[in-house]
Write an enzyme that holds these catalytic residues in place. Structure first.
Site, short mmCIF file in Angstrom:
data_model
loop_
_atom_site.label_atom_id
_atom_site.label_comp_id
_atom_site.label_asym_id
_atom_site.label_seq_id
_atom_site.Cartn_x
_atom_site.Cartn_y
_atom_site.Cartn_z
N GLU A 151 0.88 -1.18 0.00
CA GLU A 151 0.00 0.00 0.00
C GLU A 151 0.91 1.22 0.00
O GLU A 151 1.36 1.67 1.05
CB GLU A 151 -0.89 0.01 1.25
CG GLU A 151 -1.85 -1.16 1.35
CD GLU A 151 -3.07 -1.01 0.44
OE1 GLU A 151 -3.22 0.03 -0.22
OE2 GLU A 151 -3.86 -1.97 0.40
N CYS A 180 -2.44 9.35 2.21
CA CYS A 180 -2.00 8.77 0.93
C CYS A 180 -2.99 9.17 -0.16
O CYS A 180 -2.65 9.22 -1.33
CB CYS A 180 -1.88 7.26 1.04
SG CYS A 180 -3.33 6.49 1.74
P1 NAD Z 1 8.14 5.20 4.82
O1 NAD Z 1 8.23 4.43 3.56
O2 NAD Z 1 9.21 6.16 5.13
O3 NAD Z 1 8.04 4.21 6.08
C1 NAD Z 1 7.03 3.22 6.19
C2 NAD Z 1 7.49 2.12 7.12
O4 NAD Z 1 8.56 1.40 6.52
C3 NAD Z 1 8.03 2.60 8.47
O5 NAD Z 1 7.57 1.73 9.47
C4 NAD Z 1 9.53 2.49 8.29
O6 NAD Z 1 10.24 2.33 9.50
C5 NAD Z 1 9.62 1.23 7.46
N1 NAD Z 1 10.86 1.07 6.67
C6 NAD Z 1 11.71 2.02 6.23
N2 NAD Z 1 12.69 1.47 5.47
C7 NAD Z 1 12.44 0.13 5.45
C8 NAD Z 1 13.08 -0.98 4.84
N3 NAD Z 1 14.17 -0.83 4.08
N4 NAD Z 1 12.55 -2.21 5.00
C9 NAD Z 1 11.41 -2.38 5.72
N5 NAD Z 1 10.76 -1.36 6.34
C10 NAD Z 1 11.26 -0.12 6.20
O7 NAD Z 1 6.70 5.95 4.79
P2 NAD Z 1 6.11 7.03 5.78
O8 NAD Z 1 6.83 8.33 5.59
O9 NAD Z 1 5.99 6.47 7.15
O10 NAD Z 1 4.60 7.16 5.23
C11 NAD Z 1 4.22 8.01 4.19
C12 NAD Z 1 4.09 7.23 2.88
O11 NAD Z 1 3.18 6.13 3.06
C13 NAD Z 1 3.49 8.07 1.77
O12 NAD Z 1 4.15 7.79 0.57
C14 NAD Z 1 2.04 7.60 1.72
O13 NAD Z 1 1.41 7.82 0.48
C15 NAD Z 1 2.19 6.15 2.04
N6 NAD Z 1 0.95 5.58 2.55
C16 NAD Z 1 0.24 4.77 1.72
C17 NAD Z 1 -0.98 4.25 2.15
C18 NAD Z 1 -1.81 3.38 1.25
O14 NAD Z 1 -2.72 2.74 1.74
N7 NAD Z 1 -1.53 3.33 -0.03
C19 NAD Z 1 -1.44 4.53 3.44
C20 NAD Z 1 -0.67 5.34 4.26
C21 NAD Z 1 0.53 5.86 3.80
#
Ligand code: NAD
Length: 535
Positions: A288, A322
């Site tokens: 997602e 998002c």
């Molecule tokens: P992010 O990608 O920075 O982090 C998301 C999660 O991934 C965190 O828990 C982080 O610690 C973890 N993470 C980071 N690097 C990783 C790795 N290499 N391996 C595994 N896990 C890792 O995102 P964010 O800044 O927390 O959230 C914002 C983003 O999320 C935006 O792009 C938004 O559009 C998206 N989002 C999408 C949805 C959806 O349903 N499509 C919903 C909410 C947020």
């Protein structure tokens, strides 16, 4: 030194960890709701049936004032290992429970969340930064998913197909996957876990949750609520394990073959890496990821409706959904009117930007100083590329991470900036000559999450939802791009990852399908009537 740069340095200073003996917001009686959730000044961020952690201490900041709320001890690599093992061990008992009995446990989780609705909503507001009604709405979303999962627990299907062979029965049987990993983003720190957890639990799975490192208190509070229900029902509480941590813990989980499914919510860049890693071990993933959502304003759109929706869609949650609208594709006949009315609407909410816990606030802060930097960089870049800042564009002079909701015009529809998701309240207004061009622009970005068309024209609605219409997972008409209900499947196409969560048949992600043929005829008969040898 200009004001904006000066502010950014201030924000960076605020992020420098405070001395560990400094006073934390949790000690202020104003935030007594934190104690109602069982939180303390220092909290354990790992749960595997027991609370114990050996990793770094993470300070959790309130984005509204940059102050430390409380701290959480994250998980080490061996703590993650303990969670995965405990969850896997707990799975056997959990999978043996009949699905309706699992549903009853999830029903009780819904009730426990109802009891903590107010304090949990307040915590979401304080730690994530969204306004209280939206924060409460997020907890309600988890409660709604528990209701949905309860019904599902009594209706999970299996199918019997007619067999072509006499004395045979052909069955499709669904079984749980086992342990799954849930990695969540900062912006929906309760609901996204809930969407996954409630459905996975009735399907018979157990989970290890790796929340965002910037919302650790919420994950501890939610896990305590779920734990209380599991313990009351004598169920091994590692069914819902938690390992707070950063990228390191996330990477460990993603590579772990015990995690049969990795449900990842976050940015497209990280999600792509996660998808590749999980695929390398032939695990299952549910992605997602980011969106770049558009509203198309048809020439016949009801503009009152549109403006009402666009204000929430573009500026609400400080642009941190998002599904936030990032592009307004406006028919040339109404372009001038829409931009000028939207500017007025934005001007009307500026005085209501502030502390997300206060009743009068409509827009809270950005989540981190890094988000403020990304906002500033994007506005500067837009100006450099010839864009006009019609409204906003500035970081606000006050404590916390506040920015003005921003309207930008004059950039080409296909400029890299317009095609990139900046997780802040910036909307690009683009003029379109007709609906077909609007659909083309809607679909030309890499992401494919949410989209909406404002029109009164029936034929245009059916074009929009048909094969040559929007290519997004969420295709709306006369409502904002954000604010989905749990009954439908939620998710998007292309660089949004293709995953679907919540309602409809999303439960299939959490189960494995067996096609079973049972022969009770006493003789072997091959399908397609194949004769093998001299029979
Ligand atoms: P992010 O990608 O920075 O982090 C998301 C999660 O991934 C965190 O828990 C982080 O610690 C973890 N993470 C980071 N690097 C990783 C790795 N290499 N391996 C595994 N896990 C890792 O995102 P964010 O800044 O927390 O959230 C914002 C983003 O999320 C935006 O792009 C938004 O559009 C998206 N989002 C999408 C949805 C959806 O349903 N499509 C919903 C909410 C947020």
């Amino acid at each position: 030194m200009n004001r904006v740069l000066c502010r950014s340095l201030l924000n960076i200073r605020i992020r420098v960890p405070m001395a560990r003996n400094a006073s934390y917001l949790i000690e202020d009686p104003k935030y007594s709701f934190l104690k109602d959730l069982g939180l303390e000044k220092t909290n354990v961020g790992v749960f595997n049936g027991k609370w114990q952690a050996n990793g770094q201490i993470i300070q959790s900041f309130s984005p509204a004032n940059g102050k430390v709320i409380a701290e959480v001890q994250a998980g080490s690599s061996s703590d993650y290992e303990g969670c995965a093992k405990a969850a896997e061990d707990a799975w056997h008992a959990w999978a043996e429970l009949p699905a309706p009995a699992r549903g009853e446990v999830v029903r009780q989780i819904g009730d426990a969340l109802r009891e903590k609705l107010q304090p949990l909503g307040q915590l979401v507001s304080l730690e994530m930064g969204k306004i209280l009604p939206e924060a409460i709405g997020e907890v309600v979303e988890y409660i709604h998913v528990c209701d949905l999962a309860l019904g599902l627990s009594r209706t999970l299907p299996g199918t019997i197909f007619p067999s072509e062979r006499p004395g045979h029965v052909l069955i499709e049987k669904w079984n749980p996957l086992g342990a799954i990993g849930i990695i969540t983003a900062f912006n929906f720190p309760v609901a996204v876990f809930g969407w996954n957890s409630a459905i996975a639990m009735v399907c018979g799975d157990v989970s290890v949750w790796k929340p965002s490192e910037t919302t650790p208190l919420i994950s501890v509070a939610v896990t305590k609520i779920v734990e209380s229900v599991l313990v009351k029902n004598n169920i091994p509480a590692a069914v819902a394990s938690l390992c707070v941590g950063g990228k390191d813990v996330g990477e460990q989980l993603v590579k772990d073959p015990r995690m049969k499914l990795v449900s990842f919510t976050g940015s497209t860049a990280v999600g792509q890496q996660v998808g590749v890693e999980v695929q390398k071990r032939f695990g299952r993933h549910l992605l997602e990821l980011g969106g770049n959502n558009a509203i198309i304003v048809n020439s016949d759109a009801n503009l009152d409706l549109l403006l009402n929706a666009a204000l929430f869609a573009c500026a609400g949650t400080a642009g941190q959904r998002c599904t936030t609208t990032r592009r307004l594709l406006i028919h040339k006949k109404v372009y001038g009117e829409v931009v000028s009315k939207l500017k007025k609407a934005f001007a009307g909410v500026v005085s209501r930007i502030g502390d997300p816990l206060l009743n009068e606030t409509l827009i809270g802060p950005l989540h981190t100083p890094a988000a403020v930097e990304a906002y500033k960089k994007t506005v500067e870049e837009a100006k450099k590329q010839g864009g006009t800042v019609e409204f906003g564009g500035k970081v606000m002079e006050r404590e916390g991470y506040f920015v003005e909701p921003t309207i930008i015009t004059g950039l080409p529809h296909d400029s890299p900036l317009v095609k990139t998701e900046c997780f802040a309240p910036i909307v690009y207004c683009l003029e379109i000559p007709d609906l077909d061009t609007g659909i083309k622009y809607n679909n030309e970005v890499e992401q494919g999450l949410s989209s909406s068309l404002f029109t009164e024209n029936l034929a245009d609605i059916f074009k929009w939802i048909g094969p040559h219409g929007s290519d997004c997972g969420i295709v709306n008409v006369n409502i904002p791009t954000n604010g989905a209900e749990v009954g439908g499947a939620f998710g998007g196409e292309k660089a949004t990852g293709g995953g679907r969560e919540c309602g409809s048949d999303s439960w299939k992600n959490y189960m494995r399908r067996s096609t079973v043929t049972i022969n009770y005829s006493g003789t072997i008969k091959l399908a397609q009537n194949i004769k093998f040898g001299d029979e």
